[in-house]
Scaffold this active site. Structure first.
Site, mmCIF file in Angstrom:
data_model
loop_
_atom_site.group_PDB
_atom_site.id
_atom_site.type_symbol
_atom_site.label_atom_id
_atom_site.label_comp_id
_atom_site.label_asym_id
_atom_site.label_seq_id
_atom_site.Cartn_x
_atom_site.Cartn_y
_atom_site.Cartn_z
ATOM 1 N N HIS A 81 17.652 -26.011 -54.018
ATOM 2 C CA HIS A 81 17.649 -24.874 -54.937
ATOM 3 C C HIS A 81 18.195 -25.265 -56.306
ATOM 4 O O HIS A 81 18.954 -26.225 -56.424
ATOM 5 C CB HIS A 81 18.551 -23.757 -54.385
ATOM 6 C CG HIS A 81 18.011 -23.040 -53.192
ATOM 7 N ND1 HIS A 81 18.731 -22.864 -52.029
ATOM 8 C CD2 HIS A 81 16.821 -22.409 -52.989
ATOM 9 C CE1 HIS A 81 18.000 -22.171 -51.163
ATOM 10 N NE2 HIS A 81 16.847 -21.889 -51.717
ATOM 11 N N CYS A 107 25.986 -19.614 -51.511
ATOM 12 C CA CYS A 107 24.970 -18.976 -50.662
ATOM 13 C C CYS A 107 25.525 -18.045 -49.599
ATOM 14 O O CYS A 107 24.757 -17.268 -49.031
ATOM 15 C CB CYS A 107 24.055 -20.008 -50.031
ATOM 16 S SG CYS A 107 24.850 -21.464 -49.537
HETATM 17 C C1 CIR Z 1 17.652 -22.877 -45.845
HETATM 18 O O1 CIR Z 1 17.065 -23.950 -45.843
HETATM 19 O O2 CIR Z 1 17.115 -21.855 -46.240
HETATM 20 C C2 CIR Z 1 19.064 -22.831 -45.315
HETATM 21 N N1 CIR Z 1 19.217 -23.758 -44.236
HETATM 22 C C3 CIR Z 1 20.054 -23.175 -46.410
HETATM 23 C C4 CIR Z 1 20.048 -22.170 -47.510
HETATM 24 C C5 CIR Z 1 21.096 -22.431 -48.529
HETATM 25 N N2 CIR Z 1 21.039 -21.419 -49.526
HETATM 26 C C6 CIR Z 1 21.518 -21.561 -50.753
HETATM 27 O O3 CIR Z 1 22.013 -22.601 -51.111
HETATM 28 N N3 CIR Z 1 21.385 -20.521 -51.566
#
Ligand code: CIR
Length: 258
Positions: free
Chosen positions: A161, A248
Site C-alpha cells: 500500500h 491498518c
Molecule cells: C492484506 O493483504 O489485505 C492484509 N493481509 C494486510 C493489510 C494491511 N493493511 C494496511 O496496511 N492498511
C-alpha cells in the site's frame, strides 16, 4: 469531545490472511491477540475511546480495519477492497461509522484499500497499487469535490500500500522510504526518511499528541524523536506476519466534527 478509535478483533481465521509480498509463516494467535490488545491500550493511553468491532471466520483480515473506510472530517467513505476476500468486512464497519459521519461508498468497478489513502491536511494522496485503481481515484475526487481537498495519485513500488511507503506525522511532515515511492510526488512537505536498514519503517500512526510506532524499527524511532516527535512504541511483530502495520489496525474518528 473524546476522539474515537474503531478497531476490530482478530479473526479466528487470521492464519488465512491475504499475503502479497511476504511468505506465509506461522502466526502465534495468542501473541497476536496480546499485541492487538496492547495496541488498543496505546490508543486509550493517547486519549481515544476504543470501539472494538467483532469479526468472524469468513474475514481473515478483518483486524486491518483501515482498509475498509477513509474517515474525513466531513464524511466517511466506505471502500471496495481490492482483495475479493475482504469485501465482506465493509458492512459492519459502515454500520459503526454511521454514528459518527455521513457515509458514502466507492462503487464497482472501482477498488480501493484505505491503506492506499494518505491524508495530510487538505491533501489526499492515493496510491495506485494491486488493490487500488484509477476508477477509485475518480470516485473519491467526486465524493470530496465540495470539501476543498486536493487529490493526487502516487505510484508505488515493491510494497502493498501507499502507507507502507509513506505516512503523515503531522499536516506538513511525512515519514518515507524513498525507494518505495517518489518523493517528488510530495512537493512542499518536510520529509523524514526511514533508516536505510529499516525499509519497512515508513508506517507510523499519527495520534493527537504522539506517534505510535513499531518497536521493530528503533533507528527510525531515533530519527523521529530527534525531529521533536513524541513516540510511543509497540510490538506489532505478529501482525506484521500478515503484512499489517500500525495504521491498518484502527480507524480514527475525531469527535469534534461529527
Ligand atoms: C492484506 O493483504 O489485505 C492484509 N493481509 C494486510 C493489510 C494491511 N493493511 C494496511 O496496511 N492498511
Amino acid at each position: 469531545m473524546q476522539p474515537v478509535a474503531i478497531t476490530r478483533e482478530i479473526s479466528p481465521a487470521f492464519a488465512d490472511c491475504e499475503l502479497t509480498h511476504q511468505p506465509r509463516v506461522p502466526i502465534d494467535m495468542v501473541r497476536a491477540r496480546a499485541q492487538h490488545e496492547a495496541y488498543e491500550r496505546a490508543l486509550a493511553d493517547a486519549g481515544y475511546r476504543v470501539e472494538r468491532l467483532k469479526s468472524d471466520a469468513d474475514m481473515p483480515d478483518a483486524v486491518f480495519i483501515e482498509d475498509t473506510a477513509i474517515v474525513f472530517e466531513e464524511i466517511a467513505v466506505m471502500t471496495r477492497p481490492g482483495a475479493v476476500s475482504r469485501r465482506g468486512e465493509v458492512p459492519a464497519v459502515a454500520d459503526a461509522l454511521e454514528a459518527h459521519r455521513a457515509v458514502r461508498r466507492i462503487e464497482a468497478p472501482a477498488t480501493i484499500d484505505g491503506g492506499d489513502v494518505l491524508v495530510a491536511g487538505r491533501c489526499v494522496f492515493v496510491g495506485l497499487s494491486s488493490r487500488t485503481n484509477r476508477d477509485a481515484v475518480r470516485q473519491l475526487r467526486s465524493l470530496l469535490a465540495s470539501y476543498g481537498y486536493t487529490i493526487c495519485e502516487a505510484a508505488i513500488e515493491d510494497c502493498l500500500h501507499l502507507k507502507s511507503a509513506v505516512t503523515a506525522l503531522n499536516n506538513d511532515t511525512l515519514l518515507m522510504n524513498p525507494r518505495l515511492v517518489n518523493p517528488q510526488t510530495f512537493t512542499g512537505f518536510e520529509i523524514i526518511e526511514v533508516d536505510p536498514e529499516e525499509p519497512m519503517a515508513a508506517n507510523a500512526l499519527r495520534l493527537r499528541d504522539r506517534i505510535l510506532f513499531p518497536s521493530a524499527f528503533p533507528r527510525t524511532a531515533v530519527r523521529l524523536r530527534a525531529n521533536g516527535f513524541r513516540v510511543a512504541t509497540i510490538d506489532a511483530s505478529e501482525l506484521a506476519k500478515a503484512e499489517g502495520a500500525v495504521t491498518c489496525c484502527s480507524l480514527l474518528v475525531d469527535a469534534t466534527e461529527a
